[in-house]
Write a protein that holds these residues in place. Sequence first.
Motif, mmCIF file in Angstrom:
data_model
loop_
_atom_site.group_PDB
_atom_site.id
_atom_site.type_symbol
_atom_site.label_atom_id
_atom_site.label_comp_id
_atom_site.label_asym_id
_atom_site.label_seq_id
_atom_site.Cartn_x
_atom_site.Cartn_y
_atom_site.Cartn_z
ATOM 1 N N ILE A 57 35.828 -26.567 -17.014
ATOM 2 C CA ILE A 57 35.243 -27.209 -18.201
ATOM 3 C C ILE A 57 35.499 -26.069 -19.551
ATOM 4 O O ILE A 57 36.153 -26.527 -20.447
ATOM 5 N N SER A 58 35.325 -24.826 -19.327
ATOM 6 C CA SER A 58 35.442 -23.800 -20.176
ATOM 7 C C SER A 58 35.522 -22.610 -19.446
ATOM 8 O O SER A 58 34.507 -22.346 -18.955
ATOM 9 N N PRO A 59 36.696 -21.726 -19.302
ATOM 10 C CA PRO A 59 36.620 -20.700 -18.738
ATOM 11 C C PRO A 59 35.722 -19.573 -19.280
ATOM 12 O O PRO A 59 35.269 -18.547 -18.602
ATOM 13 N N LEU A 60 35.437 -19.613 -20.684
ATOM 14 C CA LEU A 60 34.445 -18.452 -21.437
ATOM 15 C C LEU A 60 33.229 -18.746 -21.244
ATOM 16 O O LEU A 60 32.334 -17.699 -21.583
ATOM 17 N N GLU A 61 32.986 -19.942 -21.208
ATOM 18 C CA GLU A 61 31.305 -20.147 -21.513
ATOM 19 C C GLU A 61 30.387 -20.068 -20.393
ATOM 20 O O GLU A 61 30.685 -20.684 -19.446
ATOM 21 N N TRP A 62 29.614 -19.216 -20.676
ATOM 22 C CA TRP A 62 28.513 -19.117 -19.636
ATOM 23 C C TRP A 62 27.015 -19.706 -20.141
ATOM 24 O O TRP A 62 26.797 -19.226 -21.359
ATOM 25 N N HIS A 63 26.307 -20.520 -19.473
ATOM 26 C CA HIS A 63 25.083 -21.034 -20.004
ATOM 27 C C HIS A 63 24.041 -20.532 -18.762
ATOM 28 O O HIS A 63 24.125 -20.591 -17.691
ATOM 29 N N PRO A 64 22.804 -20.214 -19.582
ATOM 30 C CA PRO A 64 21.867 -19.875 -18.713
ATOM 31 C C PRO A 64 20.906 -21.059 -18.313
ATOM 32 O O PRO A 64 20.557 -22.035 -18.948
ATOM 33 N N PHE A 65 20.613 -20.929 -16.619
ATOM 34 C CA PHE A 65 19.568 -21.773 -16.241
ATOM 35 C C PHE A 65 18.541 -21.196 -15.548
ATOM 36 O O PHE A 65 18.911 -20.106 -14.670
ATOM 37 N N THR A 66 17.388 -21.634 -15.495
ATOM 38 C CA THR A 66 16.416 -21.184 -14.583
ATOM 39 C C THR A 66 16.331 -21.742 -13.323
ATOM 40 O O THR A 66 16.534 -22.816 -13.085
ATOM 41 N N LEU A 67 15.950 -20.973 -12.269
ATOM 42 C CA LEU A 67 16.274 -21.181 -10.814
ATOM 43 C C LEU A 67 15.061 -21.996 -10.500
ATOM 44 O O LEU A 67 14.029 -21.869 -10.934
ATOM 45 N N THR A 68 15.185 -23.234 -9.727
ATOM 46 C CA THR A 68 14.081 -24.180 -9.463
ATOM 47 C C THR A 68 13.929 -23.887 -7.836
ATOM 48 O O THR A 68 12.997 -24.715 -7.411
ATOM 49 N N SER A 69 14.474 -23.130 -7.105
ATOM 50 C CA SER A 69 14.275 -22.815 -5.713
ATOM 51 C C SER A 69 13.455 -21.617 -5.556
ATOM 52 O O SER A 69 12.987 -20.955 -6.508
ATOM 53 N N ALA A 70 12.714 -21.754 -4.315
ATOM 54 C CA ALA A 70 11.974 -20.558 -3.991
ATOM 55 C C ALA A 70 12.730 -19.593 -3.252
ATOM 56 O O ALA A 70 13.776 -19.806 -2.730
ATOM 57 N N ALA A 118 10.279 -37.514 -13.811
ATOM 58 C CA ALA A 118 10.963 -37.991 -12.503
ATOM 59 C C ALA A 118 11.081 -36.952 -11.494
ATOM 60 O O ALA A 118 10.612 -36.984 -10.336
ATOM 61 N N TRP A 119 12.102 -35.895 -11.476
ATOM 62 C CA TRP A 119 12.558 -35.127 -10.634
ATOM 63 C C TRP A 119 11.396 -34.178 -10.240
ATOM 64 O O TRP A 119 11.280 -33.653 -9.085
ATOM 65 N N PHE A 120 10.365 -33.721 -11.101
ATOM 66 C CA PHE A 120 9.513 -32.751 -10.823
ATOM 67 C C PHE A 120 8.411 -33.495 -10.106
ATOM 68 O O PHE A 120 7.449 -32.977 -9.364
ATOM 69 N N ASN A 121 8.395 -34.934 -10.265
ATOM 70 C CA ASN A 121 7.310 -35.745 -9.636
ATOM 71 C C ASN A 121 7.344 -35.653 -8.258
ATOM 72 O O ASN A 121 6.311 -35.364 -7.613
ATOM 73 N N ASP A 122 8.507 -35.820 -7.557
ATOM 74 C CA ASP A 122 8.702 -35.602 -5.974
ATOM 75 C C ASP A 122 8.064 -34.200 -5.687
ATOM 76 O O ASP A 122 7.232 -34.176 -4.504
ATOM 77 N N LEU A 123 8.277 -33.105 -6.388
ATOM 78 C CA LEU A 123 7.967 -31.922 -5.993
ATOM 79 C C LEU A 123 6.482 -31.731 -5.905
ATOM 80 O O LEU A 123 5.678 -31.522 -5.078
ATOM 81 N N LEU A 124 5.784 -32.355 -6.814
ATOM 82 C CA LEU A 124 4.175 -32.307 -7.029
ATOM 83 C C LEU A 124 3.665 -33.145 -5.942
ATOM 84 O O LEU A 124 2.491 -32.810 -5.352
ATOM 85 N N ALA A 125 4.099 -34.361 -5.892
ATOM 86 C CA ALA A 125 3.716 -35.189 -5.084
ATOM 87 C C ALA A 125 3.515 -34.593 -3.364
ATOM 88 O O ALA A 125 2.671 -34.662 -2.613
ATOM 89 N N SER A 126 4.795 -34.084 -3.115
ATOM 90 C CA SER A 126 4.819 -33.350 -1.639
ATOM 91 C C SER A 126 3.724 -32.187 -1.689
ATOM 92 O O SER A 126 3.183 -32.007 -0.403
ATOM 93 N N LEU A 127 3.701 -31.315 -2.754
ATOM 94 C CA LEU A 127 2.903 -30.270 -2.574
ATOM 95 C C LEU A 127 1.288 -30.629 -2.523
ATOM 96 O O LEU A 127 0.433 -30.288 -1.730
ATOM 97 N N GLU A 128 1.233 -31.740 -3.251
ATOM 98 C CA GLU A 128 -0.309 -32.323 -3.249
ATOM 99 C C GLU A 128 -0.597 -32.933 -1.917
ATOM 100 O O GLU A 128 -1.635 -32.575 -1.419
ATOM 101 N N GLN A 129 0.576 -33.386 -1.168
ATOM 102 C CA GLN A 129 0.117 -34.265 0.152
ATOM 103 C C GLN A 129 0.070 -32.766 1.176
ATOM 104 O O GLN A 129 -1.012 -32.829 1.817
ATOM 105 N N LYS A 130 1.107 -31.753 1.017
ATOM 106 C CA LYS A 130 0.565 -30.718 1.868
ATOM 107 C C LYS A 130 -0.555 -29.806 1.656
ATOM 108 O O LYS A 130 -1.148 -29.408 2.796
ATOM 109 N N MET A 131 -0.937 -29.675 0.653
ATOM 110 C CA MET A 131 -1.981 -28.894 0.360
ATOM 111 C C MET A 131 -3.415 -29.631 0.749
ATOM 112 O O MET A 131 -4.295 -28.950 1.258
ATOM 113 N N ALA A 132 -3.334 -31.011 0.471
ATOM 114 C CA ALA A 132 -4.566 -31.768 0.906
ATOM 115 C C ALA A 132 -4.602 -31.570 2.792
ATOM 116 O O ALA A 132 -5.515 -31.845 3.321
ATOM 117 N N GLU A 133 -3.263 -31.693 3.360
ATOM 118 C CA GLU A 133 -3.292 -31.868 4.687
ATOM 119 C C GLU A 133 -3.560 -30.387 5.367
ATOM 120 O O GLU A 133 -4.326 -30.298 6.365
#
Length: 561
Positions: free
Chosen positions: A332-345, A443-458
């Motif tokens: 896309i562009s050899p010179l451009e660098w864009h910052p993104f926060t990591l969403t993994s643990a 939407a994408w964050f929903n799945d994460l919250l839903a699975s955390l909610e379930q695991k914490m409840a369990e």
Amino acid sequence: TMGNWLVNHWFSAAVLAAWLGINIFLFTYYFLFFDRDERYFYTRAILGSALAWARASAKCLNFNSMLILLPVCRNLLSFLRGTCSCCRRTLRKQLDHNLTFHKLVAYALALLTAVHTIAHLFNLERYNQSQQATDGSLPAVLSKMHLQGSKWLNPIHSNQTTVEYVAFTTIPGLTGVIITLALILMVTSSTEFIRRNYFELFWYTHHLFLVYFAGLVIHGIAGLVRGQTEQSMAEVPPYQCAEYLTQRDQNCTHSCCKDPEFGSIPAESWKWVLAPIILYVFERILRVWRAQQKVVVTKVAMHPARVLELQMQKKGFSMEVGQYIFVNCPSISPLEWHPFTLTSAPEEDFFSIHIRAAGDWTERLIDTFQLETPRIEVDGPFGTASEDVFQYEVAMLVGAGIGVTPFASILKSIWYKFQQADQTLKTKKIYFYWLCRDTGAFAWFNDLLASLEQKMAESGKADFLTYRLFLTGWDTSIANNVALHFDADTDTVTGLRHKTIFGRPMWNMEFAAVAAAHPRSVVGVFLCGPQALAKSLQKSCHQHSSLDPRKVKFYFNKENF
């Protein structure tokens, strides 16, 4: 409140005070030096105090040009963060003010450039007047000295010379114009609005810093501003001999009859900026080397609202929560660098980012990934304040819009630490607030919250995480849907157990509730979101922190890109 701020930001306050102090000292010292020193007696006869204004601002420009690159040496800052990992968190946290300091130095450069330029416009005008004067005054006599060879003091040797001619034909004039234009373009293209919406414009324009430093180093080489030489001052001291210049007869035999001789002030900008430039070159070499290491994209997922999730692996890659990486896609562009926060643990065997369509580059990246998997280069990770989240017994996490990304990493990591009964986890309770304009972005964050909610409840830890979702932009169709399903167990917008709240949070009530629930805790408040929200959260932190050291304290942290 001021006392509180100083306690939490003593390092920033010390750096700021030292920076201001050095600027004031340099300006005052060199202003007085050029305004009073004997060797510039004749120069002042032509130029007056504009000489001191130009030279003092030049010294401060050199000093600030030396500093401007240091806050953007990301790898250097990461190294400093690592070496002071045993320091108090207040000190480590303040390394995140690097961009604020970078901007402050830039504004100082802009102000000093204006002073320096205006002073030199006055100087040129006075040089011109003196060259054209025929009244036999001291400036007029000094300006005619170029007729006797290399003794000149006034760089203008012709009555036809204009300011424009000097500005575009001499080295100091031309480099001065180029430096100033580069600075104006860099400052104007780095506003929040342009960075967020036209990152490419900001990115490419900022590389004019190369032109700026090249111009700065060359700027003083011609030595147009001159002073009397040491030898000449010993032979014809200006305070005793100046009057003989204007009232001298042909057969003068006095010791003052000899003409004074002048020499250039040596160029010295390069001495100030050489070390930072070398440091920055090392920084860039390190970035290129790190970027060459192979990145394997293991999973590509497209979420609603045009959010692209990339899961990647890279040899030797090791991350902490809340860190970010810079991403480059050469196709896309050899010179451009864009910052993104990591969403993994850190506990996961991959690292991931979520990319929202916002601007040309992200649009093209998302389009490309829908067709094929291009080659990706990654630089990082780089540390920010979210790493400190496990150090607090109670954490309040606030994410606005896409600013939720660092908290995806934190919530996942906390869950893994729980499962492994990690002893480093001091956190006993998390309050999570997400402010969002439209449901699509949930939407994408929903799945994460839903699975955390379930695991914490369990595992019987359901009360460990309290979260509230605030929908700040909503329409009547959502409102009607909510009214119909108000008694349902799960939320109509997100499908989660905790209800979505419509409107903005009442921070005073939220902080008061946390303070009441944890009267003796140290609470870390973490934000990734806009400046206006940062101000109100900071205010709430000060208002709700108890003066009693044994009672509740709120510490504010902000993500910084």
